[in-house]
Design a protein around this motif. Structure first.
Motif, PDB file in Angstrom:
ATOM      1  N   ASN A 137       0.857  -1.188   0.000  1.00  7.93           N
ATOM      2  CA  ASN A 137       0.000   0.000   0.000  1.00  7.93           C
ATOM      3  C   ASN A 137       0.891   1.235   0.000  1.00  7.93           C
ATOM      4  O   ASN A 137       1.039   1.906   1.008  1.00  7.93           O
ATOM      5  CB  ASN A 137      -0.922   0.000   1.225  1.00  7.93           C
ATOM      6  CG  ASN A 137      -1.895  -1.141   1.176  1.00  7.93           C
ATOM      7  OD1 ASN A 137      -2.434  -1.446   0.121  1.00  7.93           O
ATOM      8  ND2 ASN A 137      -2.114  -1.784   2.298  1.00  7.93           N
TER       9      ASN A 137
ATOM     10  N   VAL B 297       2.776   4.722  -2.174  1.00 10.38           N
ATOM     11  CA  VAL B 297       2.744   5.705  -3.250  1.00 10.38           C
ATOM     12  C   VAL B 297       4.164   5.881  -3.749  1.00 10.38           C
ATOM     13  O   VAL B 297       5.127   5.615  -3.037  1.00 10.38           O
ATOM     14  CB  VAL B 297       2.169   7.076  -2.802  1.00 10.38           C
ATOM     15  CG1 VAL B 297       0.720   6.946  -2.409  1.00 10.38           C
ATOM     16  CG2 VAL B 297       2.980   7.680  -1.686  1.00 10.38           C
TER      17      VAL B 297
ATOM     18  N   ASP C 232      -0.066   5.763  -7.324  1.00  8.45           N
ATOM     19  CA  ASP C 232      -0.225   4.501  -6.615  1.00  8.45           C
ATOM     20  C   ASP C 232       0.798   3.510  -7.178  1.00  8.45           C
ATOM     21  O   ASP C 232       0.822   3.266  -8.391  1.00  8.45           O
ATOM     22  CB  ASP C 232      -1.647   3.985  -6.827  1.00  8.45           C
ATOM     23  CG  ASP C 232      -1.951   2.693  -6.090  1.00  8.45           C
ATOM     24  OD1 ASP C 232      -1.017   2.039  -5.588  1.00  8.45           O
ATOM     25  OD2 ASP C 232      -3.133   2.339  -6.030  1.00  8.45           O
TER      26      ASP C 232
END
Length: 69
Positions: free
Chosen positions: A22, A24, A38
């Motif tokens: 998870n 960026v 993402d």
């Protein structure tokens, strides 16, 4: 209005503390734009910020100004 620089040649990086997927990724382009995307969707949308705005955001994170209460 000026066209933003292309992010096609951007060199994307993510935190060395990332691990669970998870994440960026962030890329600076020509000192004009900081792109954020993402990491699981490299071809997906990119948010673009000015370096000043991005620096303010990161400073706020480091100072705890954006912590949940």
């Amino acid at each position: 209005m000026q066209k933003p620089p292309s992010l096609e040649a951007a060199i994307w990086r993510k935190s060395s503390l990332s691990g669970d997927g998870n994440c960026v990724e962030v890329a600076a382009v020509s000192g004009e734009v900081v792109g954020v995307r993402d990491s699981k969707d490299a071809a997906g949308p990119v948010l673009a910020f000015s370096p000043v705005v991005w620096t303010g955001f990161v400073s706020g994170l480091k100072n705890g100004q954006l912590d949940r209460q």
